[in-house]
Design a protein around this motif. Structure first.
Motif: not given
Length: 124
Positions: A82, A16-17, A19, A67, A84-85
């Motif tokens: 941010q 998932d991501s 922020s 990432r 990610n992964s």
């Protein structure tokens, strides 16, 4: 008074991501190099990312390169991360930091001000 306040942490699943953001109350935000660090119990605070005063230069830890992306908005006195992964090994308390007179650095001792931290938990 100097304040750094992180937000955006939470519990997510691997892949998932998420922020994170940091709101800064500093005398002159644009003059500060900003960084993100993370820490787990029993370990030293680990460098994650840093961004130059203009936002034109960034550094990333090898473990997050490709990432995570760090950015800043000098008009709003904010920085963001941010992510990610996400992986379980990304689980940590994430801290926002500011360096008034320094340069882009991976060393926590070079930073002058710190936020309270925000928890990120990644489950497999």
């Amino acid at each position: 008074q100097v304040h750094l306040v992180e937000s955006g942490g939470g519990s997510v699943q691997a892949g998932d991501s998420l922020s994170l953001s940091c709101a800064a109350s500093l005398d002159t935000f644009i003059m500060y190099t900003m960084g993100w660090f993370r820490q787990t119990p029993g370990k030293e605070r680990e460098f994650v990312a840093a961004i130059s005063r203009s936002g034109g230069g960034t550094l990333y830890a090898d473990s997050v390169k490709g990432r995570f992306t760090m950015s800043r908005d000098n008009a709003k006195n904010t920085v963001a991360l941010q992510m990610n992964s996400l992986k379980p090994e990304d689980t940590a308390v994430y801290y926002c930091a500011a360096d008034r007179l320094g340069y882009l650095s991976r060393l926590s001792r070079e930073y002058d001000y710190w936020g309270q931290g925000t928890q990120v938990t990644v489950s497999a």
